[in-house]
Design a protein around this motif. Structure first.
Motif, PDB file in Angstrom:
ATOM      1  N   UNK A 260       0.831  -1.205   0.000  1.00 42.45           N
ATOM      2  CA  UNK A 260       0.000   0.000   0.000  1.00 42.45           C
ATOM      3  C   UNK A 260       0.863   1.252   0.000  1.00 42.45           C
ATOM      4  N   UNK A 261       1.938   1.254   0.783  1.00 43.30           N
ATOM      5  CA  UNK A 261       2.859   2.389   0.752  1.00 43.30           C
ATOM      6  C   UNK A 261       3.396   2.594  -0.657  1.00 43.30           C
ATOM      7  N   UNK A 262       3.764   1.509  -1.345  1.00 39.21           N
ATOM      8  CA  UNK A 262       4.246   1.639  -2.714  1.00 39.21           C
ATOM      9  C   UNK A 262       3.205   2.197  -3.651  1.00 39.21           C
ATOM     10  N   UNK A 263       1.960   1.778  -3.480  1.00 41.41           N
ATOM     11  CA  UNK A 263       0.891   2.293  -4.353  1.00 41.41           C
ATOM     12  C   UNK A 263       0.594   3.759  -4.078  1.00 41.41           C
ATOM     13  N   UNK A 264       0.597   4.135  -2.801  1.00 42.50           N
ATOM     14  CA  UNK A 264       0.367   5.550  -2.478  1.00 42.50           C
ATOM     15  C   UNK A 264       1.490   6.397  -3.059  1.00 42.50           C
ATOM     16  N   UNK A 265       2.740   5.958  -2.891  1.00 42.73           N
ATOM     17  CA  UNK A 265       3.855   6.725  -3.452  1.00 42.73           C
ATOM     18  C   UNK A 265       3.732   6.816  -4.968  1.00 42.73           C
ATOM     19  N   UNK A 266       3.456   5.708  -5.630  1.00 42.97           N
ATOM     20  CA  UNK A 266       3.395   5.696  -7.093  1.00 42.97           C
ATOM     21  C   UNK A 266       2.339   6.648  -7.615  1.00 42.97           C
ATOM     22  N   UNK A 268       1.030   9.347  -5.823  1.00 46.52           N
ATOM     23  CA  UNK A 268       1.317  10.720  -5.412  1.00 46.52           C
ATOM     24  C   UNK A 268       2.488  11.311  -6.188  1.00 46.52           C
ATOM     25  N   UNK A 269       3.470  10.449  -6.510  1.00 44.07           N
ATOM     26  CA  UNK A 269       4.710  10.911  -7.156  1.00 44.07           C
ATOM     27  C   UNK A 269       5.011  10.064  -8.402  1.00 44.07           C
ATOM     28  N   UNK A 270       4.100  10.009  -9.361  1.00 43.34           N
ATOM     29  CA  UNK A 270       4.243   9.067 -10.476  1.00 43.34           C
ATOM     30  C   UNK A 270       5.460   9.301 -11.355  1.00 43.34           C
ATOM     31  N   UNK A 271       5.931  10.537 -11.440  1.00 41.83           N
ATOM     32  CA  UNK A 271       7.083  10.818 -12.297  1.00 41.83           C
ATOM     33  C   UNK A 271       8.403  10.648 -11.544  1.00 41.83           C
ATOM     34  N   UNK A 272       8.353  10.165 -10.299  1.00 43.34           N
ATOM     35  CA  UNK A 272       9.562   9.979  -9.501  1.00 43.34           C
ATOM     36  C   UNK A 272       9.845   8.491  -9.243  1.00 43.34           C
ATOM     37  N   UNK A 273       9.264   7.639 -10.077  1.00 44.15           N
ATOM     38  CA  UNK A 273       9.390   6.194  -9.911  1.00 44.15           C
ATOM     39  C   UNK A 273      10.459   5.646 -10.849  1.00 44.15           C
ATOM     40  N   UNK A 274      11.482   4.998 -10.282  1.00 42.24           N
ATOM     41  CA  UNK A 274      12.436   4.236 -11.096  1.00 42.24           C
ATOM     42  C   UNK A 274      11.989   2.782 -11.215  1.00 42.24           C
ATOM     43  N   UNK A 275      11.621   2.181 -10.067  1.00 42.23           N
ATOM     44  CA  UNK A 275      11.127   0.805 -10.039  1.00 42.23           C
ATOM     45  C   UNK A 275      10.399   0.593  -8.728  1.00 42.23           C
ATOM     46  N   UNK A 487      -6.520   9.634  -0.715  1.00 48.96           N
ATOM     47  CA  UNK A 487      -7.628   8.715  -0.955  1.00 48.96           C
ATOM     48  C   UNK A 487      -7.772   8.361  -2.433  1.00 48.96           C
ATOM     49  N   UNK A 488      -6.762   8.615  -3.217  1.00 50.60           N
ATOM     50  CA  UNK A 488      -6.813   8.280  -4.634  1.00 50.60           C
ATOM     51  C   UNK A 488      -6.738   9.534  -5.482  1.00 50.60           C
ATOM     52  N   UNK A 489      -6.695   9.366  -6.811  1.00 53.05           N
ATOM     53  CA  UNK A 489      -6.885   8.116  -7.556  1.00 53.05           C
ATOM     54  C   UNK A 489      -5.677   7.186  -7.448  1.00 53.05           C
ATOM     55  N   UNK A 490      -5.900   5.917  -7.826  1.00 58.54           N
ATOM     56  CA  UNK A 490      -4.850   4.908  -7.780  1.00 58.54           C
ATOM     57  C   UNK A 490      -4.546   4.346  -9.169  1.00 58.54           C
ATOM     58  N   UNK A 491      -4.761   5.176 -10.170  1.00 52.80           N
ATOM     59  CA  UNK A 491      -4.592   4.703 -11.551  1.00 52.80           C
ATOM     60  C   UNK A 491      -3.697   5.622 -12.380  1.00 52.80           C
ATOM     61  N   UNK A 492      -2.704   6.223 -11.741  1.00 50.41           N
ATOM     62  CA  UNK A 492      -1.852   7.165 -12.458  1.00 50.41           C
ATOM     63  C   UNK A 492      -0.718   6.432 -13.176  1.00 50.41           C
ATOM     64  N   UNK A 493      -0.345   6.949 -14.337  1.00 53.06           N
ATOM     65  CA  UNK A 493       0.714   6.340 -15.141  1.00 53.06           C
ATOM     66  C   UNK A 493       2.069   6.757 -14.587  1.00 53.06           C
ATOM     67  N   UNK A 494       2.878   5.789 -14.210  1.00 59.18           N
ATOM     68  CA  UNK A 494       4.169   6.053 -13.595  1.00 59.18           C
ATOM     69  C   UNK A 494       5.279   6.124 -14.639  1.00 59.18           C
ATOM     70  N   UNK A 495       6.401   6.730 -14.238  1.00 65.48           N
ATOM     71  CA  UNK A 495       7.517   6.925 -15.167  1.00 65.48           C
ATOM     72  C   UNK A 495       8.112   5.600 -15.621  1.00 65.48           C
TER      73      UNK A 495
END
Length: 578
Positions: A260-266, A268-275, A487-495
């Protein structure tokens, strides 16, 4: 026999590659002297998962979503902490970072969070930092990081520093502490730690009263930390600490509630994801919830009880097909035999006595708790059926006869008494601070008996067990809320693609949740394994090779879904036919 598990149900252990678990990941009692426990509808077995080749993941050609401007300003204005690493635990390094208690008030109160680092073994070829979190909720990420080298590949150890950050309120970070003394804590929480969950009306009334006392204490003595413990704040902390370790983007491995922490981060900060690799997936929409669904206890919303019943149903079916020469609990109908055993224990708790052992009482609630815990290990079915066979003998008319003392000793040897923690033990408070902060809950604790009964009708045996986990979170009971919860959304496109790992027979985090999350995240990749136990990493070479290869090369090409097979298959059987 009364200690309860944290959310995943058993103390987690890193698995050897690839199979049985060893050495505790986290303290055995973990959020257990904590609260309540984890349920299922009658289930029609699904198809077997095919074995597939492992491969890393592919990039999407679409641009990632951007971190919202307001969110970026909240975290980016926080000065990058300087981490002063000092030697700890013989071979590792520890540090403390001081971060805003409330990111909306950067010059206000602060909170200290504790980190542990396992340094890369090949620093000349180091790729960066792998942040890790084991979930719990409320387990120590530092403990997890310290033991993780036993469960990951040499390539991961060579190329990454592994860093665990104890969440707010937990472990070495500033702890939530709701009671002034250990004695006050023991008096208040006694009913909640006296049994795995309440069964009788008198027990339920006692639990409701204790939950209300507990919530008031965390809303007064523990309020400052309790009101700032959401996963949202942990995600913000992780983004600031990502900067502190010098990484431009985040590399993260989260298990169970840590997914859940990973999903919230992804999101909230979708363009800051390496993996971001997630295993033991929780449904983020079930946790975040809605006001309309708040009356349903959160672990019921998540489908934990359903997943446990599903796994038990399948094991009992496989036992019956294997026959008594292979499965000692087998008879014409093991499902009905388990039901009869449960009914006997509900009506008449079992007195376990033998020369040289401490006499103890074994109840229906103990049976449900122990069954759920055995389901968390890939080969836990061995211990489960040994338990059930012994209990069937001990509860029969006349008991186990001449073998009574030997059977009692053998049974108790599989269930050593939990050792109480020394000093003030805040693990129930840490568990509750996370669970209560992240989603909506029913208004009054008095509504839990009815909600638990409904959950048990939908998911036999496990429904009430999981429902009672969150009784202390009732709105009028736990008013210390974090107003900034995501509280979402949880469907953002990550880097970069997010890797989502599902375990078909996971008893706590449903495989259905993994499929759902992979569908929500636009460029995610799903690893679907017919593994047993809670979480799939360590249960299959295919799962491990896919996950570790992804962390090393998150933009390599791979199929949308990778099918894997668990190494442990009870009685060597495929899933039962519908």
């Amino acid at each position: 026999m009364t200690a309860r598990p944290h959310f995943p149900g058993m103390p987690r252990r890193p698995r050897t590659r690839h199979g049985r678990r060893r050495t505790p990941f986290v303290v055995a009692f973990a959020v257990a002297a904590a609260l309540l426990a984890l349920a299922g509808l009658a289930w029609i077995p699904g198809p077997a998962r095919a074995v597939g080749a492992a491969a890393p993941v592919t990039a999407s050609t679409s641009a990632p979503a951007r971190t919202a401007g307001a969110e970026a300003r909240l975290v980016d204005r926080v000065p990058t902490p300087v981490l002063h690493w000092t030697a700890c635990r013989k071979t590792d390094a520890c540090a403390t970072a001081r971060l805003p208690l409330d990111y909306g008030k950067p010059l206000g109160a602060t909170i200290d969070v504790a980190l542990l680092r396992v340094g890369a073994k090949d620093p000349a070829h180091r790729l960066g930092t792998l942040f890790v979190n084991p979930g719990g909720p409320g387990d120590s990420a530092r403990d997890f990081a310290a033991l993780l080298p036993q469960g990951v590949s040499q390539a991961i150890l060579d190329r990454f520093d592994i860093v665990g950050v104890d969440p707010r309120g937990v472990g070495g970070s500033r702890q939530i502490r709701c009671f002034g003394t250990t004695a006050r804590q023991a008096r208040a929480l006694g009913p909640l730690t006296s049994a795995p969950f309440p069964v009788t009306a008198a027990e339920q009334l006692s639990w409701v009263g204790a939950a209300e006392t507990f919530g008031r204490a965390c809303a007064t003595t523990g309020r400052q930390v309790a009101s700032a413990m959401s996963t949202t704040q942990d995600a913000r902390d992780m983004d600031v600490l990502r900067r502190a370790v010098g990484d431009g983007k985040l590399t993260y491995l989260g298990e169970s509630f840590g997914s859940y922490l990973g999903q919230v981060y992804a999101n909230m900060f979708p363009d800051r994801v390496r993996a971001i690799a997630l295993d033991g997936i929780v449904d983020p929409q079930a946790i975040a919830g809605t006001a309309a669904g708040a009356d349903q206890p959160v672990f019921d919303r998540m489908g934990s009880a359903t997943a446990s019943y599903r796994a038990l149903h399948e094991l009992l079916d496989r036992c019956g097909r294997a026959g008594p020469s292979v499965c000692s609990f087998a008879d014409a109908d093991p499902q009905a035999r388990f039901g009869r055993l449960a009914d006997r224990l509900r009506a008449h708790p079992l007195r376990l006595a033998a020369p040289g052992v401490t006499t103890t009482t074994y109840t229906y609630a103990n049976l449900v708790r122990d069954t759920e815990q055995w389901l968390h290990d890939p080969d836990g079915y061995v211990g489960l059926f040994a338990d059930l066979t012994d209990l069937a003998r001990l509860t029969a008319a006349g008991g186990a006869g001449d073998d009574q003392a030997a059977v009692v000793r053998r049974f108790l040897a599989r269930h050593p008494a939990a050792q109480p923690a020394a000093g003030y033990d805040n693990r129930l408070e840490a568990f509750s601070g996370k669970v209560c902060a992240d989603g909506p809950h029913a208004a009054r604790a008095a509504s839990w008996p009815a909600a638990a009964a409904a959950a048990d009708r939908a998911a036999p045996y496990f429904g009430a067990y999981y429902a009672w986990l969150s009784v202390q979170c009732a709105g009028s009971t736990w008013p210390a809320q974090d107003e900034a919860v995501y509280r979402g959304p949880f469907d953002r496109r990550t880097a970069a693609p997010v890797l989502v790992i599902g375990d078909l027979w996971d008893p706590a985090t449903s495989d259905d949740s993994a499929v759902k999350v992979a569908g929500l995240l636009p460029n995610s990749r799903l690893v679907s394994s017919d593994s047993w136990g809670h979480e799939a990493l360590g249960t299959s070479a295919c799962v491990d090779d896919t996950a570790f290869g992804y962390l090393l090369r998150p933009l390599a090409r791979a199929p949308k879904v990778t099918h894997c097979r668990g190494d442990v298959q009870p009685f060597g059987q495929e899933p039962s036919a519908t």
